[in-house]
Design a protein around this motif. Structure first.
Motif, PDB file in Angstrom:
ATOM      1  N   GLN A  80       1.197  -1.296  -0.104  1.00  0.00           N
ATOM      2  CA  GLN A  80       0.381   0.257   0.147  1.00  0.00           C
ATOM      3  C   GLN A  80       0.638   1.210   0.229  1.00  0.00           C
ATOM      4  OE1 GLN A  80      -3.764   0.446  -0.107  1.00  0.00           O
ATOM      5  NE2 GLN A  80      -3.770  -2.284  -0.480  1.00  0.00           N
ATOM      6  N   PHE A  81       2.109   1.321   0.950  1.00  0.00           N
ATOM      7  CA  PHE A  81       2.756   2.311   0.789  1.00  0.00           C
ATOM      8  C   PHE A  81       3.722   2.988  -0.714  1.00  0.00           C
ATOM      9  CE2 PHE A  81       6.962   4.779   1.628  1.00  0.00           C
ATOM     10  CZ  PHE A  81       6.908   5.647   2.204  1.00  0.00           C
ATOM     11  N   SER A  82       4.040   1.467  -1.237  1.00  0.00           N
ATOM     12  CA  SER A  82       4.826   1.021  -2.510  1.00  0.00           C
ATOM     13  C   SER A  82       3.535   2.243  -3.803  1.00  0.00           C
ATOM     14  CB  SER A  82       5.214   0.776  -2.750  1.00  0.00           C
ATOM     15  OG  SER A  82       4.602  -1.006  -3.361  1.00  0.00           O
ATOM     16  N   GLU A  83       2.351   1.871  -3.689  1.00  0.00           N
ATOM     17  CA  GLU A  83       1.240   2.086  -4.480  1.00  0.00           C
ATOM     18  C   GLU A  83       1.314   4.147  -3.828  1.00  0.00           C
ATOM     19  OE1 GLU A  83      -2.170  -0.416  -3.701  1.00  0.00           O
ATOM     20  OE2 GLU A  83      -0.668  -1.934  -4.721  1.00  0.00           O
ATOM     21  N   ALA A  84       0.810   4.098  -2.793  1.00  0.00           N
ATOM     22  CA  ALA A  84       1.070   5.026  -2.824  1.00  0.00           C
ATOM     23  C   ALA A  84       1.643   6.509  -2.899  1.00  0.00           C
ATOM     24  CB  ALA A  84       0.677   5.200  -0.737  1.00  0.00           C
ATOM     25  N   GLU A  85       2.599   5.873  -2.343  1.00  0.00           N
ATOM     26  CA  GLU A  85       4.231   6.989  -2.928  1.00  0.00           C
ATOM     27  C   GLU A  85       4.207   6.633  -4.810  1.00  0.00           C
ATOM     28  OE1 GLU A  85       8.619   6.556  -2.058  1.00  0.00           O
ATOM     29  OE2 GLU A  85       8.069   4.785  -2.382  1.00  0.00           O
ATOM     30  N   LYS A  86       3.958   5.770  -5.569  1.00  0.00           N
ATOM     31  CA  LYS A  86       4.260   5.713  -7.059  1.00  0.00           C
ATOM     32  C   LYS A  86       3.123   6.791  -7.637  1.00  0.00           C
ATOM     33  CE  LYS A  86       5.778   1.052  -7.860  1.00  0.00           C
ATOM     34  NZ  LYS A  86       5.015  -0.300  -8.390  1.00  0.00           N
ATOM     35  N   GLU A  87       1.609   6.692  -7.083  1.00  0.00           N
ATOM     36  CA  GLU A  87       0.699   8.067  -6.845  1.00  0.00           C
ATOM     37  C   GLU A  87       1.276   8.908  -6.760  1.00  0.00           C
ATOM     38  OE1 GLU A  87      -2.989   7.155  -5.375  1.00  0.00           O
ATOM     39  OE2 GLU A  87      -3.443   5.108  -6.272  1.00  0.00           O
ATOM     40  N   LEU A  91       1.988  12.954  -9.358  1.00  0.00           N
ATOM     41  CA  LEU A  91       1.387  13.581  -9.081  1.00  0.00           C
ATOM     42  C   LEU A  91       2.091  14.336  -8.736  1.00  0.00           C
ATOM     43  CD1 LEU A  91      -1.544  12.898  -6.421  1.00  0.00           C
ATOM     44  CD2 LEU A  91      -2.009  13.321  -8.736  1.00  0.00           C
ATOM     45  N   VAL A  92       3.072  14.783  -8.784  1.00  0.00           N
ATOM     46  CA  VAL A  92       4.504  15.895  -8.075  1.00  0.00           C
ATOM     47  C   VAL A  92       5.243  15.952  -9.504  1.00  0.00           C
ATOM     48  CG1 VAL A  92       6.225  15.924  -6.908  1.00  0.00           C
ATOM     49  CG2 VAL A  92       4.090  15.907  -5.810  1.00  0.00           C
ATOM     50  N   GLN A  93       5.644  14.857 -10.153  1.00  0.00           N
ATOM     51  CA  GLN A  93       6.223  15.334 -10.701  1.00  0.00           C
ATOM     52  C   GLN A  93       5.589  16.287 -12.089  1.00  0.00           C
ATOM     53  OE1 GLN A  93       7.417  11.626 -12.571  1.00  0.00           O
ATOM     54  NE2 GLN A  93       9.393  10.900 -10.602  1.00  0.00           N
ATOM     55  N   PRO A  94       7.020  17.165 -13.178  1.00  0.00           N
ATOM     56  CA  PRO A  94       6.119  17.538 -14.026  1.00  0.00           C
ATOM     57  C   PRO A  94       5.814  16.979 -15.126  1.00  0.00           C
ATOM     58  CG  PRO A  94       8.418  18.100 -13.287  1.00  0.00           C
ATOM     59  CD  PRO A  94       8.194  17.305 -12.437  1.00  0.00           C
ATOM     60  N   SER A 101      10.994  24.484 -16.090  1.00  0.00           N
ATOM     61  CA  SER A 101      12.609  23.982 -16.031  1.00  0.00           C
ATOM     62  C   SER A 101      12.213  23.417 -15.642  1.00  0.00           C
ATOM     63  CB  SER A 101      13.179  25.399 -16.286  1.00  0.00           C
ATOM     64  OG  SER A 101      13.286  25.381 -14.694  1.00  0.00           O
ATOM     65  N   ALA A 102      14.058  22.361 -14.924  1.00  0.00           N
ATOM     66  CA  ALA A 102      15.114  21.224 -14.117  1.00  0.00           C
ATOM     67  C   ALA A 102      14.460  22.432 -13.241  1.00  0.00           C
ATOM     68  CB  ALA A 102      15.906  21.066 -14.880  1.00  0.00           C
ATOM     69  N   TYR A 103      14.868  23.310 -13.514  1.00  0.00           N
ATOM     70  CA  TYR A 103      15.226  24.479 -11.219  1.00  0.00           C
ATOM     71  C   TYR A 103      13.961  24.470 -10.407  1.00  0.00           C
ATOM     72  CZ  TYR A 103      20.078  24.970 -13.952  1.00  0.00           C
ATOM     73  OH  TYR A 103      21.224  24.737 -14.045  1.00  0.00           O
ATOM     74  N   ASP A 104      13.193  24.516 -12.188  1.00  0.00           N
ATOM     75  CA  ASP A 104      11.584  25.023 -10.895  1.00  0.00           C
ATOM     76  C   ASP A 104      11.063  23.764  -9.622  1.00  0.00           C
ATOM     77  OD1 ASP A 104      11.520  26.889 -11.951  1.00  0.00           O
ATOM     78  OD2 ASP A 104      10.585  27.106 -13.464  1.00  0.00           O
ATOM     79  N   PHE A 105      11.514  22.664 -10.287  1.00  0.00           N
ATOM     80  CA  PHE A 105      11.118  21.255  -9.363  1.00  0.00           C
ATOM     81  C   PHE A 105      12.859  20.704  -8.467  1.00  0.00           C
ATOM     82  CE2 PHE A 105      10.911  17.086  -8.630  1.00  0.00           C
ATOM     83  CZ  PHE A 105       9.360  16.515  -8.325  1.00  0.00           C
ATOM     84  N   ASP A 106      11.940  20.934  -7.806  1.00  0.00           N
ATOM     85  CA  ASP A 106      13.337  20.411  -6.688  1.00  0.00           C
ATOM     86  C   ASP A 106      13.340  19.306  -5.304  1.00  0.00           C
ATOM     87  OD1 ASP A 106      15.695  20.699  -4.780  1.00  0.00           O
ATOM     88  OD2 ASP A 106      14.373  21.629  -3.274  1.00  0.00           O
TER      89      ASP A 106
END
Length: 167
Positions: A80-87, A91-94, A101-106
């Protein structure tokens, strides 16, 4: 077990009196009593060992069941944790075609970096709270130098011999 009634015991006693004789009958009766007591103790020990082994076997079965349930629960939680982490990562990854840009996402800092930062924070906090100013220690009676017991007694004896007396 052997069914011995009062009449059968009386018959056995009479036969024993005739066969063994009145002189040796008390010795034989004592010996028979001690042997009978030993037999009873041995039987009770065997019974207790058997019951103990049965209980241990039941505990082993219960331990296996609990361990398997714990492993199943751990697997479910990690899944369940791995599934939640994937989701969450989705959602977070652009997206690749967006205007980020590459610098906007930390990305999230690594675990080692977080541990090092926490360790430094604790070290700085301890240094701030444990550094008590010298004037505060003097005012509130904290010892700045350690004296032996003999030196403290000598210090108090000198004060006790002072000429200031009330009488």
């Amino acid at each position: 077990m052997i069914d011995l009634g009062l009449t059968k015991l009386a018959l056995i006693g009479a036969v024993a009196l005739i066969v063994i004789g009145p002189k040796d009958l008390p010795k034989v009766a004592r010996m028979a009593g001690t042997l009978f007591g030993r037999a009873q103790r041995y039987i009770s020990q065997v019974k207790s060992e058997v019951s103990r082994e049965i209980e241990m076997e039941e505990l082993r079965k219960m331990q296996k069941e609990v361990e398997s349930a714990a492993q199943n629960f751990e697997q479910d939680v990690t899944q369940q944790f791995s599934e939640a982490e994937k989701e969450l990562n989705q959602l977070v990854q652009p997206e690749s075609h967006s205007n980020y840009s590459a610098y906007d996402f930390d990305p999230a800092p690594s675990t080692e970096a977080m541990l090092a930062k926490a360790k430094n924070f604790r070290r700085r906090k301890v240094a701030k709270t444990s550094n008590i100013p010298h004037w505060y220690k003097n005012r509130h009676g904290h010892r700045s130098q350690v004296m032996s017991g003999a030196a403290r007694m000598a210090k108090h004896r000198v004060n006790a011999r002072s000429p200031s007396s009330f009488f």
